[in-house]
Enzyme design. Structure first.
Site, PDB file in Angstrom:
ATOM      1  N   THR A 121      12.602  31.957  29.937  1.00  0.00           N
ATOM      2  CA  THR A 121      13.768  31.582  29.161  1.00  0.00           C
ATOM      3  C   THR A 121      13.252  30.873  27.919  1.00  0.00           C
ATOM      4  O   THR A 121      12.139  30.363  27.900  1.00  0.00           O
ATOM      5  CB  THR A 121      14.717  30.666  29.957  1.00  0.00           C
ATOM      6  OG1 THR A 121      15.911  30.436  29.195  1.00  0.00           O
ATOM      7  CG2 THR A 121      14.084  29.341  30.291  1.00  0.00           C
ATOM      8  N   GLY A 122      14.052  30.863  26.870  1.00  0.00           N
ATOM      9  CA  GLY A 122      13.624  30.218  25.636  1.00  0.00           C
ATOM     10  C   GLY A 122      13.500  31.202  24.499  1.00  0.00           C
ATOM     11  O   GLY A 122      14.158  32.255  24.491  1.00  0.00           O
ATOM     12  N   ARG A 125      18.433  42.562  16.534  1.00  0.00           N
ATOM     13  CA  ARG A 125      17.349  41.810  17.164  1.00  0.00           C
ATOM     14  C   ARG A 125      17.416  41.946  18.677  1.00  0.00           C
ATOM     15  O   ARG A 125      18.465  41.867  19.292  1.00  0.00           O
ATOM     16  CB  ARG A 125      17.434  40.333  16.769  1.00  0.00           C
ATOM     17  CG  ARG A 125      16.318  39.446  17.352  1.00  0.00           C
ATOM     18  CD  ARG A 125      16.761  38.729  18.619  1.00  0.00           C
ATOM     19  NE  ARG A 125      15.779  37.718  19.064  1.00  0.00           N
ATOM     20  CZ  ARG A 125      15.876  37.021  20.179  1.00  0.00           C
ATOM     21  NH1 ARG A 125      16.899  37.211  20.985  1.00  0.00           N
ATOM     22  NH2 ARG A 125      14.952  36.124  20.491  1.00  0.00           N
ATOM     23  N   VAL A 126      16.250  42.151  19.287  1.00  0.00           N
ATOM     24  CA  VAL A 126      16.117  42.193  20.734  1.00  0.00           C
ATOM     25  C   VAL A 126      15.073  41.153  21.139  1.00  0.00           C
ATOM     26  O   VAL A 126      14.005  41.072  20.528  1.00  0.00           O
ATOM     27  CB  VAL A 126      15.686  43.593  21.224  1.00  0.00           C
ATOM     28  CG1 VAL A 126      15.375  43.576  22.721  1.00  0.00           C
ATOM     29  CG2 VAL A 126      16.778  44.613  20.920  1.00  0.00           C
ATOM     30  N   GLY A 127      15.386  40.353  22.138  1.00  0.00           N
ATOM     31  CA  GLY A 127      14.458  39.332  22.601  1.00  0.00           C
ATOM     32  C   GLY A 127      13.594  39.818  23.751  1.00  0.00           C
ATOM     33  O   GLY A 127      13.411  41.022  23.960  1.00  0.00           O
ATOM     34  N   ASP A 128      13.098  38.874  24.526  1.00  0.00           N
ATOM     35  CA  ASP A 128      12.196  39.207  25.623  1.00  0.00           C
ATOM     36  C   ASP A 128      12.912  39.643  26.890  1.00  0.00           C
ATOM     37  O   ASP A 128      12.308  40.305  27.744  1.00  0.00           O
ATOM     38  CB  ASP A 128      11.311  37.998  25.943  1.00  0.00           C
ATOM     39  CG  ASP A 128      12.134  36.816  26.467  1.00  0.00           C
ATOM     40  OD1 ASP A 128      13.065  36.402  25.752  1.00  0.00           O
ATOM     41  OD2 ASP A 128      11.848  36.311  27.561  1.00  0.00           O
ATOM     42  N   THR A 150      19.296  32.731  28.244  1.00  0.00           N
ATOM     43  CA  THR A 150      19.031  33.629  29.360  1.00  0.00           C
ATOM     44  C   THR A 150      19.421  33.032  30.693  1.00  0.00           C
ATOM     45  O   THR A 150      19.229  31.844  30.922  1.00  0.00           O
ATOM     46  CB  THR A 150      17.521  33.950  29.425  1.00  0.00           C
ATOM     47  OG1 THR A 150      17.076  34.382  28.155  1.00  0.00           O
ATOM     48  CG2 THR A 150      17.216  35.017  30.460  1.00  0.00           C
ATOM     49  N   SER A 162      25.768  31.765  26.231  1.00  0.00           N
ATOM     50  CA  SER A 162      24.523  32.473  25.960  1.00  0.00           C
ATOM     51  C   SER A 162      24.344  33.728  26.807  1.00  0.00           C
ATOM     52  O   SER A 162      23.290  34.343  26.791  1.00  0.00           O
ATOM     53  CB  SER A 162      23.328  31.534  26.188  1.00  0.00           C
ATOM     54  OG  SER A 162      23.326  31.050  27.512  1.00  0.00           O
ATOM     55  N   GLY A 207      12.528  34.112  22.668  1.00  0.00           N
ATOM     56  CA  GLY A 207      11.989  35.385  23.125  1.00  0.00           C
ATOM     57  C   GLY A 207      10.786  35.870  22.347  1.00  0.00           C
ATOM     58  O   GLY A 207       9.872  36.477  22.916  1.00  0.00           O
ATOM     59  N   THR A 234      21.307  38.317  29.072  1.00  0.00           N
ATOM     60  CA  THR A 234      21.484  37.379  27.962  1.00  0.00           C
ATOM     61  C   THR A 234      22.304  38.000  26.838  1.00  0.00           C
ATOM     62  O   THR A 234      22.378  39.226  26.713  1.00  0.00           O
ATOM     63  CB  THR A 234      20.112  36.967  27.398  1.00  0.00           C
ATOM     64  OG1 THR A 234      20.281  35.982  26.397  1.00  0.00           O
ATOM     65  CG2 THR A 234      19.378  38.156  26.802  1.00  0.00           C
TER      66      THR A 234
END
Length: 336
Positions: free
Chosen positions: A242-243, A219-222, A191, A89, A245, A209
């Site tokens: 974490t988790g 796609r972009v997460g947090d 993450t 990950s 996003g 991450t």
């Protein structure tokens, strides 16, 4: 911390051996012998999400003890899982998006609230190091996509193929059904976040991450978003997420944890309140069946905590007293 399966079926794996303690230098530590008749010191302190945080903490601790800055320690520490192909990950060997591309996000933040971030970065093994260069060598906070890659190359980073054979096989197997479900489990929790309280009592933090496996391309997460995946105020404390996003972004999660600590709440109280806020806001959301979000936090006194929606979230903690060990976060949902 490999296909996506329900978190509750895999979470128990992450809790194995959580009582084992190690010195940050690598040798075993007898907790009773160390703490007996010794006043605990609150700093330096390093916290990192998930079991791969142990190796990250060891390297970061080594850097701090060699008088490196907290930012350098973070870059070196999280660089360990970034370069590890077995950590699916993060970085090299990370699970790709639905087009088979490994895309990376990272951010870093220092005691002065200066920060650097990269998102949707491809072909560079260590996005956290590029994020630090954004902080130190540009007037910006975030660079993305081709621009981030162009900047990385101009700073001397080399392009590499980050898709390992193991991750390629997993991607091709996923293509057979091509079903995307945002399950965040012990093998795909997206993450590594690290928070550092240095010997002078200053805070720094970083996240890196490869994001959610099989995500849409782009796609972009947090994790690269200051205030969502990471936030700190050197007068108050620091928090990281974490988790899933999307859920963290919707609530500006890490910034809210820090704000609650500013209001006098402990790290545990602050993490708990924001996790429960996320839970309540997502009760009827399509992602709720799979939703997992966890936070780690530390305040200026060195108090630290973790809290998550579902059980199984753990984090590595490193200090001079108890060495480097895993601690389990409390969770809102107690049944696996």
């Amino acid at each position: 911390m490999s296909s996506r399966r329900r978190f509750i079926k895999k979470a128990a794996i992450g809790t194995v051996g959580i009582t084992t303690t190690f010195s940050c230098g690598g040798s075993a530590t007898n907790k009773d012998d160390v703490t007996k008749n010794t006043k605990p010191q609150k700093k330096p302190l390093i916290i990192s999400t998930w079991r791969h945080g142990l190796a990250a903490n060891d390297e970061a601790w080594k850097q701090l003890k060699n008088n490196k800055s907290a930012l350098d320690a973070i870059v070196a520490g999280v660089g360990i899982p970034e370069a590890d192909p077995e950590v699916r990950s993060v970085g090299y060997g990370g699970l790709p998006d639905r087009e088979g591309k490994v895309t990376l996000d990272a951010c870093i933040m220092d005691k002065n609230s200066d920060c650097g971030s990269v998102s949707f970065l491809q072909s560079i093994k260590h996005p956290i190091a590029v994020a630090k260069k954004v902080l130190t060598n540009t007037p910006h906070v975030m660079l993305s996509g081709k621009g981030a890659l162009q900047f990385a190359l101009s700073e001397g980073f080399e392009e590499e193929n980050l898709l390992t054979e193991k991750s390629k096989i997993a991607w091709k197997k996923w293509l057979e059904d091509s079903k995307y479900k945002p399950v965040i489990n012990i093998e795909n929790h997206d993450t590594i976040s690290m928070l550092v309280l240095d010997e002078e009592g200053h805070l720094s933090g970083g996240c890196t991450t490869s994001g959610a496996a099989w995500k849409m391309h782009g796609r972009v997460g947090d994790s690269p978003i200051i205030g969502a995946g990471l936030f700190l105020d050197n007068e108050v404390g620091a928090a990281a997420a974490t988790g899933l996003g999307e859920a963290v972004i919707r609530t500006a999660g890490s910034a809210m944890v820090v704000e609650l600590m500013r209001q006098g709440k402990s790290p545990l109280e602050a993490c708990k309140e924001i996790v429960e806020r996320i839970y309540n806001k997502h009760k009827n959301h399509k992602d709720m069946e799979y939703l997992q979000v966890g936070f780690i936090a530390v305040n200026k006194s060195g108090e630290h905590a973790g809290y998550s929606i579902r059980p199984g979230f753990n984090y590595a903690v490193c200090d001079d007293i108890d060495g480097n060990r895993m601690e389990s976060a409390t969770s809102k949902i107690t049944k696996k």
